[in-house]
Motif scaffolding. Structure first.
Motif, PDB file in Angstrom:
ATOM      1  N   ILE A 119      -7.477   7.546  -3.508  1.00 36.32           N
ATOM      2  CA  ILE A 119      -5.912   7.824  -4.478  1.00 36.32           C
ATOM      3  C   ILE A 119      -4.964   6.340  -4.577  1.00 36.32           C
ATOM      4  CG2 ILE A 119      -3.905   9.830  -4.973  1.00 36.32           C
ATOM      5  CD1 ILE A 119      -6.513  10.846  -6.165  1.00 36.32           C
ATOM      6  N   THR A 120      -4.266   6.426  -3.282  1.00 34.70           N
ATOM      7  CA  THR A 120      -3.671   5.127  -2.657  1.00 34.70           C
ATOM      8  C   THR A 120      -4.053   4.023  -2.848  1.00 34.70           C
ATOM      9  OG1 THR A 120      -2.834   6.188  -1.059  1.00 34.70           O
ATOM     10  CG2 THR A 120      -2.719   4.149  -0.888  1.00 34.70           C
ATOM     11  N   ARG A 121      -5.416   3.633  -3.061  1.00 31.52           N
ATOM     12  CA  ARG A 121      -5.774   2.710  -3.178  1.00 31.52           C
ATOM     13  C   ARG A 121      -5.588   2.344  -4.361  1.00 31.52           C
ATOM     14  NH1 ARG A 121      -6.629  -1.799  -4.981  1.00 31.52           N
ATOM     15  NH2 ARG A 121      -8.374  -3.516  -3.992  1.00 31.52           N
ATOM     16  N   SER A 122      -6.799   3.444  -5.245  1.00 29.37           N
ATOM     17  CA  SER A 122      -5.997   3.698  -7.038  1.00 29.37           C
ATOM     18  C   SER A 122      -4.577   3.011  -7.676  1.00 29.37           C
ATOM     19  CB  SER A 122      -7.079   4.865  -7.787  1.00 29.37           C
ATOM     20  OG  SER A 122      -8.532   4.009  -7.652  1.00 29.37           O
ATOM     21  N   VAL A 123      -3.634   4.064  -6.623  1.00 30.23           N
ATOM     22  CA  VAL A 123      -2.629   4.330  -7.680  1.00 30.23           C
ATOM     23  C   VAL A 123      -1.578   2.666  -7.458  1.00 30.23           C
ATOM     24  CG1 VAL A 123      -0.497   5.092  -8.031  1.00 30.23           C
ATOM     25  CG2 VAL A 123      -3.287   6.536  -8.345  1.00 30.23           C
ATOM     26  N   SER A 124      -1.440   2.396  -6.164  1.00 27.94           N
ATOM     27  CA  SER A 124      -1.129   1.432  -5.455  1.00 27.94           C
ATOM     28  C   SER A 124      -1.042  -0.074  -6.708  1.00 27.94           C
ATOM     29  CB  SER A 124      -0.449   0.979  -4.204  1.00 27.94           C
ATOM     30  OG  SER A 124      -1.951   0.993  -3.146  1.00 27.94           O
ATOM     31  N   PRO A 125      -1.841  -0.329  -6.245  1.00 29.03           N
ATOM     32  CA  PRO A 125      -1.852  -1.750  -8.042  1.00 29.03           C
ATOM     33  C   PRO A 125      -1.038  -1.541  -8.651  1.00 29.03           C
ATOM     34  CG  PRO A 125      -4.112  -1.117  -6.342  1.00 29.03           C
ATOM     35  CD  PRO A 125      -3.008   0.042  -6.628  1.00 29.03           C
ATOM     36  N   LEU A 126      -0.924   0.053  -9.312  1.00 33.10           N
ATOM     37  CA  LEU A 126      -0.234   0.202 -10.538  1.00 33.10           C
ATOM     38  C   LEU A 126       1.154   0.034 -10.491  1.00 33.10           C
ATOM     39  CD1 LEU A 126      -2.195   3.401 -11.906  1.00 33.10           C
ATOM     40  CD2 LEU A 126      -2.837   0.642 -12.764  1.00 33.10           C
ATOM     41  N   MET A 127       1.712   0.885  -8.987  1.00 34.41           N
ATOM     42  CA  MET A 127       3.144   0.564  -8.662  1.00 34.41           C
ATOM     43  C   MET A 127       3.103  -1.313  -8.526  1.00 34.41           C
ATOM     44  SD  MET A 127       3.769   4.005  -6.686  1.00 34.41           S
ATOM     45  CE  MET A 127       3.451   5.588  -6.840  1.00 34.41           C
ATOM     46  N   ILE A 128       2.066  -1.744  -8.213  1.00 34.26           N
ATOM     47  CA  ILE A 128       2.963  -3.496  -7.356  1.00 34.26           C
ATOM     48  C   ILE A 128       2.939  -4.033  -8.687  1.00 34.26           C
ATOM     49  CG2 ILE A 128       1.486  -4.827  -6.902  1.00 34.26           C
ATOM     50  CD1 ILE A 128       0.583  -3.293  -4.502  1.00 34.26           C
ATOM     51  N   GLU A 129       1.954  -3.491  -9.867  1.00 32.15           N
ATOM     52  CA  GLU A 129       2.622  -4.812 -11.295  1.00 32.15           C
ATOM     53  C   GLU A 129       3.538  -4.419 -11.934  1.00 32.15           C
ATOM     54  OE1 GLU A 129      -0.274  -3.136 -14.180  1.00 32.15           O
ATOM     55  OE2 GLU A 129      -2.406  -3.198 -12.812  1.00 32.15           O
ATOM     56  N   ARG A 130       4.286  -3.239 -11.959  1.00 27.58           N
ATOM     57  CA  ARG A 130       5.810  -2.613 -11.801  1.00 27.58           C
ATOM     58  C   ARG A 130       6.611  -2.468 -10.529  1.00 27.58           C
ATOM     59  NH1 ARG A 130       5.557   2.409 -12.814  1.00 27.58           N
ATOM     60  NH2 ARG A 130       7.858   2.367 -14.619  1.00 27.58           N
ATOM     61  N   ASN A 131       6.359  -3.533  -9.409  1.00 22.33           N
ATOM     62  CA  ASN A 131       7.224  -3.571  -8.714  1.00 22.33           C
ATOM     63  C   ASN A 131       8.325  -2.888  -8.513  1.00 22.33           C
ATOM     64  OD1 ASN A 131       8.042  -5.533  -6.615  1.00 22.33           O
ATOM     65  ND2 ASN A 131       9.752  -5.710  -7.599  1.00 22.33           N
ATOM     66  N   GLN A 132       7.298  -1.641  -8.342  1.00 23.10           N
ATOM     67  CA  GLN A 132       8.465   0.275  -8.038  1.00 23.10           C
ATOM     68  C   GLN A 132       7.628   0.706  -8.219  1.00 23.10           C
ATOM     69  OE1 GLN A 132      10.137  -0.273 -12.314  1.00 23.10           O
ATOM     70  NE2 GLN A 132      10.075   1.866 -11.915  1.00 23.10           N
ATOM     71  N   GLY A 133       8.040   1.896  -7.092  1.00 30.98           N
ATOM     72  CA  GLY A 133       7.065   3.291  -6.787  1.00 30.98           C
ATOM     73  C   GLY A 133       7.262   3.176  -5.669  1.00 30.98           C
ATOM     74  N   HIS A 134       6.863   5.135  -5.376  1.00 31.75           N
ATOM     75  CA  HIS A 134       7.401   5.849  -4.161  1.00 31.75           C
ATOM     76  C   HIS A 134       6.298   6.726  -4.118  1.00 31.75           C
ATOM     77  CE1 HIS A 134      10.533   8.743  -2.318  1.00 31.75           C
ATOM     78  NE2 HIS A 134       9.307   7.634  -1.425  1.00 31.75           N
ATOM     79  N   ILE A 135       5.735   6.185  -3.240  1.00 34.92           N
ATOM     80  CA  ILE A 135       4.072   7.294  -2.777  1.00 34.92           C
ATOM     81  C   ILE A 135       4.940   8.356  -0.771  1.00 34.92           C
ATOM     82  CG2 ILE A 135       2.354   6.970  -0.788  1.00 34.92           C
ATOM     83  CD1 ILE A 135       1.891   4.529  -2.254  1.00 34.92           C
ATOM     84  N   ILE A 136       4.372   9.679  -1.676  1.00 35.31           N
ATOM     85  CA  ILE A 136       5.014   9.904  -0.322  1.00 35.31           C
ATOM     86  C   ILE A 136       3.853  11.709   0.163  1.00 35.31           C
ATOM     87  CG2 ILE A 136       6.349  12.541  -0.188  1.00 35.31           C
ATOM     88  CD1 ILE A 136       8.435  11.974  -1.877  1.00 35.31           C
TER      89      ILE A 136
END
Ligand code: NDP
Ligand code: 8X3
Length: 252
Positions: A119-136
């Motif tokens: 899940i993290t491998r698929s979602v984190s690049p989407l956050m990186i593209e926007r230079n923002q995000g939070h993973i709990i």
């Protein structure tokens, strides 16, 4: 669109409670899990009680192809994920290591470690593209201590503890917060799953004291998720008042 939270394991327990709380807090939600019927019910409840949008994603976190394909084929607007709650997980059995059931071990390792990674491998690049995000990441007291028969479950949660720290370092340049919340005993379907459907055995776990409830963890997730941009809560250990450690529970 409001901010978007993606919750794994939203069909029951802590994940479901997180969805209910975060919808009230103004998030739109991607809810996921294997049980489609539960997702349908939850989506109805969330949209009727709140002014929020909901996208249901039936998926098994253990299936890397499915995870990758379903996240990649989200409508573009739903790819703007602000918050990922890596919650899906389970314990199976409390068997001593020498009697361990290989299938139980694999279910725990595949879900709690590999599923969270997929899940993290698929979602984190989407956050990186926007230079923002939070993973709990939802870890556990079992990620900090070990108890009899807890062997592999505890190992998976220790792994999630280490992954949380590693993710925080790797995602630092991308302005992505990474937090972990480690609950003690929470009364959910957790023990029913652990004891393979034996509800009587599961009930015994929470007899004689007041455990945490899923809502307690959901409130904590909401608190961690709504701090100002410059504040990250790294790690929270939250226990019932009647619990001092994995092995010390004051039962009447
Ligand atoms: P529940 O059994 O009530 O909920 C577990 C959730 O995980 C369900 O929504 C289930 O959905 C989902 N899930 C399990 N396997 C998969 C899979 N292969 N793919 C997708 N989703 C999956 O337990 P909790 O709410 O208590 O557990 C949530 C998290 O909290 C877990 O990570 C657990 O380890 C952790 N935790 C629980 C504690 C407790 O005492 N209850 C204490 C500390 C941590 P579905 O079956 O529909 O796929
Ligand atoms: C669940 C809590 O104590 O059963 O993570 O391991 S415990």
């Amino acid at each position: 669109m409001n901010k978007i939270a993606f919750i794994t394991g939203a069909t029951a327990g802590i994940g479901e409670a997180c969805a209910i709380n975060l919808a009230k807090a103004g998030f739109d939600l991607i809810i996921s899990g294997r049980r489609q019927g539960n997702l349908v019910q939850l989506e109805k409840r969330l949209t009727s009680e709140n002014n929020c949008k909901v996208f249901s994603l039936v998926l098994d976190v253990r299936n890397q192809n499915e995870v990758d394909q379903k996240i990649n084929s989200l409508p573009e607007v739903w790819k703007n994920i602000d918050l990922l709650v890596n919650n899906a997980g389970l314990a199976v059995g409390v068997t001593a290591i020498q009697d361990g059931i290989i299938d139980d071990w694999e279910r725990m390792i595949d879900t709690n470690i590999k599923g969270l990674l997929y899940i993290t491998r698929s979602v984190s690049p989407l956050m990186i593209e926007r230079n923002q995000g939070h993973i709990i990441n939802i870890t556990s007291i079992a990620g900090k201590e070990v108890y009899p028969g807890g062997n592999v479950y505890c190992a998976t949660k220790h792994a999630v503890d280490a992954l949380t720290k590693g993710m925080r370092i790797d995602l630092l340049p991308h302005n992505i917060k990474v937090s972990s919340i480690a609950p003690g005993m929470v009364e959910t379907e957790f023990s029913i799953v652990r004891f393979k459907g034996d509800e009587e055995k599961a009930d015994q776990v929470y007899k004689g004291f007041t455990p945490l409830y899923a809502k307690d963890i959901a409130e904590t997730v909401e608190f961690v998720a709504t701090r100002p941009a410059h504040v990250n809560i790294n790690d929270i250990l939250i226990m019932p008042t009647a619990q001092a450690s994995s092995r010390d529970v004051l039962k009447k």
